[in-house]
Design a protein around this motif. Structure first.
Motif, short mmCIF file in Angstrom:
data_model
loop_
_atom_site.label_atom_id
_atom_site.label_comp_id
_atom_site.label_asym_id
_atom_site.label_seq_id
_atom_site.Cartn_x
_atom_site.Cartn_y
_atom_site.Cartn_z
N ASN A 1 -6.96 6.79 21.54
CA ASN A 1 -7.25 6.38 22.92
C ASN A 1 -6.24 6.94 23.91
N THR B 1 -4.30 9.67 23.59
CA THR B 1 -4.39 11.12 23.74
C THR B 1 -5.66 11.56 24.44
N MET B 2 -6.68 10.69 24.48
CA MET B 2 -7.90 11.00 25.22
C MET B 2 -7.77 10.68 26.71
N THR B 3 -6.74 9.96 27.07
CA THR B 3 -6.55 9.57 28.47
C THR B 3 -5.31 10.26 29.06
N GLN C 1 -3.12 12.09 27.33
CA GLN C 1 -2.93 13.33 26.57
C GLN C 1 -1.57 13.36 25.88
N ARG D 1 0.15 16.48 22.60
CA ARG D 1 -1.07 15.87 22.06
C ARG D 1 -1.45 16.44 20.70
N TYR E 1 -13.20 14.75 18.57
CA TYR E 1 -12.64 14.76 19.91
C TYR E 1 -11.74 15.99 20.14
N ASN E 2 -11.21 16.54 19.06
CA ASN E 2 -10.28 17.66 19.18
C ASN E 2 -10.85 18.96 18.60
N PHE F 1 -14.98 8.95 27.23
CA PHE F 1 -14.35 9.96 26.38
C PHE F 1 -15.30 11.12 26.11
N TYR G 1 -15.24 13.30 29.11
CA TYR G 1 -13.98 14.05 29.17
C TYR G 1 -14.03 15.25 28.24
N ARG G 2 -14.41 15.04 26.99
CA ARG G 2 -14.32 16.13 26.01
C ARG G 2 -15.40 17.18 26.24
N TYR H 1 -9.42 14.77 34.34
CA TYR H 1 -9.57 14.73 32.88
C TYR H 1 -8.30 14.26 32.18
#
Length: 465
Positions: A82, A84-86, A88, A109, A152-153, A406, A409-410, A443
């Protein structure tokens, strides 16, 4: 989090609810959501680190200690996913802090993600397939989060491998989407990881689904989301009459058109409270009344978007909704299937029928029974077209489960989402707060002002300087 996205908003309570300024694009490092989200994540991380560091001091069977440590690492991993998705790049803490370590720098990240993936792989080796009691973390939960962080990555191979392992652990879709988000759905074989609540009167109750015996006016769905639930033939609605028009040519939300929301994907009616639905017997249009629309919103004030959020809310709970036993689902098997489909398409070299079978499995849950991809979209979609099908399915299946922002974002689609809701506001003359997209800056969240003031080793992301 969905109320910051194109799924919803705090339109009726604009300016009151945390996150409204982020939805509007006017947030700052001092905004409430920026500080509280950071604080809450690190509070959980701190508790996990204390357990991991100190459990060997407890007189306990070694295998049970290992399971508890693996559970803590899995929960900690979720927090870092959470974060690293916000934000980073964030401080990466894996042990209790001492006074001398109180000021610490950010970690890249990518390094955090690599460590988290290793932790989840290790945890999955230790955790049991079936929990000793409901609420404990399982092998499936660790593997599902491993798949999520890989997806996500853009680590497609890792995501596919993790999700395929989950497929072999005995999970299945619940036949009833309508029942799933009630307390009677909590033991479903679809639930992989849930935050457990017990109530009322046990000091462990939930309030995320609280209400005052009407739809909660603080949480609106958007028309954009409502219309993403296609008609039962699998095609978008062609009906354009959402409500009667007011004197200015905009929608008169006090006089909505229930027919606009009829004949839709059944998941709509478990996700949003739309005109025509009943809230514990209240709702609909009474043509014999002096004001036929008086109760059309189930006793609530007119929704500024014509729809409210319904998922997880229990209209029959008239006395304990602020202290109830409804669990919140962190991972469902439906997410696993759709995420696997996405990772397969993104990697390339997929068999078309293997991907569509995953989407079709979600669509054809017993009480949903929407048409297959082949029946509606066709048998020869391009990679990009197939991804759009999967993205749409994620949105309608997983709305208001905390994943939409999320995803935007991605996929780098926040700009499109903001534009869609702005268009909805202006085209229909709705009394929403205006939304704005600020470019790439939106982002990544800024670090909280309070943390920057107390930790001189922290610096803002370049986009926020």
């Amino acid at each position: 989090m969905d109320c910051i996205s194109d799924n919803g908003g705090h339109f009726n309570w604009s300016g009151w609810m945390e996150g409204y300024d982020m939805a509007m694009g006017i947030y700052t490092p001092s905004s409430s959501i920026i500080g509280s989200y950071w604080k809450d994540c690190y509070e959980v991380i701190s508790r996990c680190n204390v357990l991991i560091a100190n459990i060997d001091r407890v007189d306990m069977d070694a295998s049970q200690k290992a399971i508890y440590q693996a559970e803590a690492k899995t929960i900690r991993a979720l927090m870092y996913i959470n974060l690293t998705m916000t934000y980073q790049d964030v401080p990466f803490l894996t042990a209790p802090l001492t006074i001398d370590e109180a000021e610490c720098e950010k970690t890249d990240r990518a390094a955090i993600v690599a460590h988290v993936m290793t932790d989840l792989q290790d945890a999955a080796e230790v955790l049991p397939q079936n929990a000793s009691s409901r609420g404990h973390i399982t092998k499936g939960a660790a593997l599902s989060l491993l798949g999520r962080v890989a997806l996500y990555n853009e680590k497609w191979d890792d995501a596919i491998a993790a999700y395929k392992q989950v497929q072999g652990l005995g999970y299945s879709l619940d036949p009833s989407y309508a029942k799933l988000f009630t307390q009677s759905g909590e033991t479903s074989p679809e639930i992989i990881f849930a935050v457990r609540y017990e109530g009322p009167g046990m000091s462990e109750g939930a309030a995320f689904n609280a209400h005052w015996n009407t739809p909660l006016e603080a949480m609106n769905g958007t028309i954009d989301l409502a219309d993403a639930y296609y008609c039962k033939d699998g095609k978008p609605t062609t009906d354009t009459k959402i409500a009667e028009l007011n004197g200015g040519g905009g929608l008169d939300v006090s006089k909505p058109n229930p027919a606009h929301f009829e004949n839709r994907d059944p998941r709509l009616y478990s996700t949003l409270f739309v005109p025509g639905m009943l809230w514990n017997g209240k709702g609909g249009i009474d043509t014999s009344a002096s004001n036929p629309y008086a109760n059309v919103y189930g006793g609530a004030a007119a929704s500024l978007s014509t729809v409210y959020v319904y998922k997880y809310f229990d209209p029959t709970d008239t006395s304990n909704s602020w202290d109830n036993g409804q669990d919140f689902y962190v991972v469902r098997y439906a997410e696993v299937l759709l995420s696997l489909a996405e990772a397969m398409v993104q990697k390339g070299g997929y068999a078309y029928s293997d991907v569509t079978a995953l989407v079709n499995e979600v669509r054809q849950r017993a009480d949903v029974n929407m048409p297959t991809v082949e029946e509606v979209e066709g048998t020869s979609l391009s990679k990009d077209e197939l991804l759009e099908v999967i993205k749409h399915e994620r949105r309608v299946e997983l709305a208001f489960e905390g994943l939409r922002l999320f995803d935007l974002y991605r996929w780098k689609e926040l700009d499109k989402a903001v534009a869609n809701i702005e268009n909805e506001r202006t085209m229909y003359g709705l009394a929403y707060e205006a939304r704005k997209f600020n470019g790439e800056r939106d982002y990544v969240w800024p670090l909280p002002t309070a943390e920057l003031d107390t930790n001189k080793k922290l610096v803002l992301h370049d986009l926020w300087k």
